[in-house]
Design an enzyme around this catalytic site. Structure first.
Site, PDB file in Angstrom:
ATOM      1  N   ARG A 153       8.221  -3.229   1.911  1.00 42.50           N
ATOM      2  CA  ARG A 153       7.279  -3.291   0.756  1.00 42.50           C
ATOM      3  C   ARG A 153       7.181  -2.164   0.042  1.00 42.50           C
ATOM      4  O   ARG A 153       6.757  -2.231  -1.181  1.00 42.50           O
ATOM      5  CB  ARG A 153       6.103  -3.973   1.379  1.00 42.50           C
ATOM      6  CG  ARG A 153       6.263  -5.447   1.952  1.00 42.50           C
ATOM      7  CD  ARG A 153       5.042  -5.945   2.833  1.00 42.50           C
ATOM      8  NE  ARG A 153       4.733  -5.111   3.753  1.00 42.50           N
ATOM      9  CZ  ARG A 153       5.327  -5.397   5.209  1.00 42.50           C
ATOM     10  NH1 ARG A 153       6.280  -6.417   5.098  1.00 42.50           N
ATOM     11  NH2 ARG A 153       5.441  -4.559   6.152  1.00 42.50           N
TER      12      ARG A 153
ATOM     13  N   GLU B 141       5.530   1.167  19.125  1.00 45.20           N
ATOM     14  CA  GLU B 141       4.676   0.883  20.118  1.00 45.20           C
ATOM     15  C   GLU B 141       5.430   0.528  21.419  1.00 45.20           C
ATOM     16  O   GLU B 141       5.445   0.879  22.200  1.00 45.20           O
ATOM     17  CB  GLU B 141       3.795  -0.285  19.764  1.00 45.20           C
ATOM     18  CG  GLU B 141       2.590  -0.275  20.483  1.00 45.20           C
ATOM     19  CD  GLU B 141       1.595  -1.503  19.988  1.00 45.20           C
ATOM     20  OE1 GLU B 141       1.967  -1.976  19.035  1.00 45.20           O
ATOM     21  OE2 GLU B 141       0.351  -1.644  20.637  1.00 45.20           O
TER      22      GLU B 141
HETATM   23  P1  AMP Z   1       2.912   2.791  11.217  1.00 50.18           P
HETATM   24  O1  AMP Z   1       4.289   3.577  11.512  1.00 50.18           O
HETATM   25  O2  AMP Z   1       2.246   2.330  12.602  1.00 50.18           O
HETATM   26  O3  AMP Z   1       1.855   3.659  10.229  1.00 50.18           O
HETATM   27  O4  AMP Z   1       3.333   1.539  10.645  1.00 50.18           O
HETATM   28  C1  AMP Z   1       3.426   1.587   9.139  1.00 50.18           C
HETATM   29  C2  AMP Z   1       4.584   0.392   8.706  1.00 50.18           C
HETATM   30  O5  AMP Z   1       4.545  -0.542   9.262  1.00 50.18           O
HETATM   31  C3  AMP Z   1       4.250   0.266   7.378  1.00 50.18           C
HETATM   32  O6  AMP Z   1       5.533   0.061   6.715  1.00 50.18           O
HETATM   33  C4  AMP Z   1       3.898  -1.238   7.230  1.00 50.18           C
HETATM   34  O7  AMP Z   1       4.289  -2.007   6.258  1.00 50.18           O
HETATM   35  C5  AMP Z   1       4.008  -1.928   8.639  1.00 50.18           C
HETATM   36  N1  AMP Z   1       2.763  -2.258   9.397  1.00 50.18           N
HETATM   37  C6  AMP Z   1       2.132  -1.669  10.366  1.00 50.18           C
HETATM   38  N2  AMP Z   1       1.164  -2.245  10.952  1.00 50.18           N
HETATM   39  C7  AMP Z   1       0.778  -3.299   9.917  1.00 50.18           C
HETATM   40  C8  AMP Z   1      -0.066  -4.356   9.651  1.00 50.18           C
HETATM   41  N3  AMP Z   1      -1.128  -4.347  10.792  1.00 50.18           N
HETATM   42  N4  AMP Z   1       0.029  -5.153   8.455  1.00 50.18           N
HETATM   43  C9  AMP Z   1       0.992  -5.063   8.020  1.00 50.18           C
HETATM   44  N5  AMP Z   1       1.954  -4.054   7.909  1.00 50.18           N
HETATM   45  C10 AMP Z   1       1.944  -3.362   8.900  1.00 50.18           C
END
Ligand code: AMP
Length: 188
Positions: free
Chosen positions: A76, A113
């Site tokens: 996205r 995770e």
């Molecule tokens: P993070 O590495 O945990 O910051 O996750 C970020 C990436 O995962 C981004 O590219 C987001 O598109 C996706 N992402 C993580 N959690 C969510 C969520 N709750 N809703 C939508 N996209 C998420």
């Protein structure tokens, strides 16, 4: 993917902004996607709405500053990043999941995770010393953004900022970006 975080989506910062308030109302909560216990924040309705997409693009483009390139994070982040780059007057590069690029400049594996993920930077797109503004849709734990910033720096770029449409504040991703300025238009 990280969650669940059931906080309502709101405009970040103290100043009311009717355009962004409308955008906040368009983010769709999808419980238990892509796996049980995850509250997925779906920005698809924002992108599909001409006024909302324009508002978001304009706001993020104003943060690009002196950067000479925008980097969008798969997938996205590509949609937002490309639009932001056009408005800001820069080029755009994709930071891709592994196995998608024919030629790779740098590769970074980071912890999720459960398990790991690998992001890659395309070859022949970055000149040494390029100033890059990173874009993604959601900042959650910050692992994806931090790995992307590391990749860019490994390739000789300077990361001048990170911009997201939505920050999930309870997941505390911001510190993972170190001294890179972090901007989010909305919080939840
Ligand atoms: P993070 O590495 O945990 O910051 O996750 C970020 C990436 O995962 C981004 O590219 C987001 O598109 C996706 N992402 C993580 N959690 C969510 C969520 N709750 N809703 C939508 N996209 C998420």
């Amino acid at each position: 993917m990280t969650g669940p975080v059931a906080d309502p989506v709101a405009v970040a910062g103290p100043d009311p902004d009717p355009d962004l308030e409308r955008v906040a109302g368009l983010v769709r909560d999808v419980p238990d996607f892509p796996s049980p216990g995850i509250l997925f924040r779906d920005i698809t309705p924002v992108l599909a709405d001409a006024e909302a997409f324009t508002a978001v693009t304009t706001e993020l483009a104003a943060l690009v500053g002196e950067a000479d390139l925008v980097a969008g994070i798969e997938a996205r982040g590509f949609l937002l990043g490309a639009a932001v780059a056009v408005v800001a007057g820069t080029g755009v590069i994709p930071i891709r999941k592994s196995g998608k690029l024919p030629r790779v400049a740098a590769s970074r594996t980071y912890d999720l995770e459960y398990g790991t993920a690998t992001l890659e930077l395309p070859a022949d797109t970055l000149r040494a010393g390029a100033r890059v503004f990173l874009v993604d849709d959601v900042l959650a734990t910050g692992g994806t953004a931090a790995a992307s910033a590391d990749l860019l720096r490994e390739a000789g770029a300077t990361v001048v900022g990170f911009g997201a449409l939505l920050e999930l504040t309870a997941l505390n991703g911001r510190p993972r970006l170190g001294d890179v300025p972090v901007h989010a238009l909305l919080t939840a």
